[in-house]
Write a protein that holds these residues in place. Structure first.
Motif, PDB file in Angstrom:
ATOM      1  N   ARG A 111     -10.604 -15.183  51.868  1.00 20.19           N
ATOM      2  CA  ARG A 111     -11.370 -14.081  51.255  1.00 20.19           C
ATOM      3  C   ARG A 111     -11.702 -14.409  49.799  1.00 20.19           C
ATOM      4  N   VAL A 112     -10.722 -14.898  49.070  1.00 20.62           N
ATOM      5  CA  VAL A 112     -10.959 -15.278  47.663  1.00 20.62           C
ATOM      6  C   VAL A 112     -11.992 -16.394  47.595  1.00 20.62           C
ATOM      7  N   LEU A 113     -11.831 -17.383  48.435  1.00 20.03           N
ATOM      8  CA  LEU A 113     -12.732 -18.530  48.437  1.00 20.03           C
ATOM      9  C   LEU A 113     -14.165 -18.113  48.757  1.00 20.03           C
ATOM     10  N   ASP A 114     -14.329 -17.179  49.695  1.00 22.25           N
ATOM     11  CA  ASP A 114     -15.676 -16.728  50.036  1.00 22.25           C
ATOM     12  C   ASP A 114     -16.314 -15.917  48.914  1.00 22.25           C
ATOM     13  N   GLY A 139     -21.747 -18.103  50.702  1.00 18.08           N
ATOM     14  CA  GLY A 139     -22.722 -18.946  51.392  1.00 18.08           C
ATOM     15  C   GLY A 139     -22.072 -19.870  52.393  1.00 18.08           C
ATOM     16  N   THR A 140     -22.914 -20.434  53.268  1.00 18.73           N
ATOM     17  CA  THR A 140     -22.419 -21.300  54.340  1.00 18.73           C
ATOM     18  C   THR A 140     -23.235 -22.585  54.469  1.00 18.73           C
ATOM     19  N   ALA A 167     -20.059 -25.418  51.941  1.00 21.28           N
ATOM     20  CA  ALA A 167     -18.897 -25.836  52.736  1.00 21.28           C
ATOM     21  C   ALA A 167     -18.147 -26.965  52.044  1.00 21.28           C
ATOM     22  N   LEU A 168     -18.873 -27.902  51.478  1.00 19.98           N
ATOM     23  CA  LEU A 168     -18.237 -29.017  50.764  1.00 19.98           C
ATOM     24  C   LEU A 168     -17.490 -28.516  49.539  1.00 19.98           C
ATOM     25  N   LYS A 169     -18.101 -27.606  48.782  1.00 17.98           N
ATOM     26  CA  LYS A 169     -17.432 -27.025  47.608  1.00 17.98           C
ATOM     27  C   LYS A 169     -16.146 -26.297  48.016  1.00 17.98           C
ATOM     28  N   LYS A 170     -16.223 -25.524  49.107  1.00 19.58           N
ATOM     29  CA  LYS A 170     -15.052 -24.789  49.585  1.00 19.58           C
ATOM     30  C   LYS A 170     -13.946 -25.746  50.014  1.00 19.58           C
ATOM     31  N   MET A 171     -14.335 -26.791  50.722  1.00 17.01           N
ATOM     32  CA  MET A 171     -13.332 -27.763  51.172  1.00 17.01           C
ATOM     33  C   MET A 171     -12.667 -28.439  49.976  1.00 17.01           C
ATOM     34  N   PHE A 217     -15.446 -24.402  57.059  1.00 16.02           N
ATOM     35  CA  PHE A 217     -16.239 -23.716  56.052  1.00 16.02           C
ATOM     36  C   PHE A 217     -17.738 -23.802  56.341  1.00 16.02           C
ATOM     37  N   TYR A 218     -18.176 -24.848  57.015  1.00 12.84           N
ATOM     38  CA  TYR A 218     -19.598 -25.023  57.302  1.00 12.84           C
ATOM     39  C   TYR A 218     -20.033 -24.267  58.563  1.00 12.84           C
TER      40      TYR A 218
END
Length: 165
Positions: free
Chosen positions: A71-74, A79-80, A85-89, A135-136
């Motif tokens: 939830r924090v990460l989103d 965005g997806t 997705a790379l940034k989230k990973m 994430f993607y």
């Protein structure tokens, strides 16, 4: 399909509860797989207390910690897209994973006398690829369940390793 639709309805109505219960259930499933398929203990030799410990870890620690992080990460990176997705990973692996894994392995170690070093090496090889795809490809409300499904194999290994005599 009816079971899947019921799960989706429950997830829509009670997302946090369902995600936490899913995490606990899948961690328990990992232990059952470990005891029955890997260790071949049979039903009479099954250690219910051990399975309950894994379920408790899933519901009480893994589900809340990972679900809350997603939830924090989103919120931090909405965005997806592939870039999102790379940034989230990268953020997940660079910030959250070391803290979470250190805590999780310490907790498991405290409960079961498990060596954190053996588990750390295996997890570092697998997890970045799983998280990038997660994430993607996966909507936020399904991410914890997807990760926990992948983690069933890991949980089976952890349970087996933690309970070897």
């Amino acid at each position: 399909m009816a079971l899947w639709r019921a799960y989706q309805r429950a997830l829509a109505n009670h997302p946090w509860k369902v995600q936490v219960l899913t995490a606990g259930s899948l961690m328990g499933l990992g232990d059952i797989i470990s005891q029955q398929l890997v260790e071949k203990q049979g039903l009479r030799g099954h250690q219910a207390r051990r399975t309950l410990i894994m379920v408790s870890l899933g519901c009480g620690f893994v589900g809340p910690a990972v679900g809350g992080w997603y939830r924090v990460l989103d919120r931090l990176i909405p965005g997806t897209s592939k870039v999102d997705a790379l940034k989230k990973m990268l953020l997940d692996q660079g910030c959250f994973a070391p803290c979470f894994l250190g805590s999780f392995l310490s907790l498991v170690g405290a409960l079961n006398g498990l060596s954190a070093q053996d588990n750390w090496a295996k997890l570092r090889r697998l997890w970045p690829a799983v998280q990038l795809a997660n994430f993607y490809l996966v909507p936020l409300h399904y991410r914890l369940a997807v990760v926990q499904c992948v983690a069933v194999v890991w949980n089976s290994y952890l349970s087996w390793k933690a309970h070897r005599l």
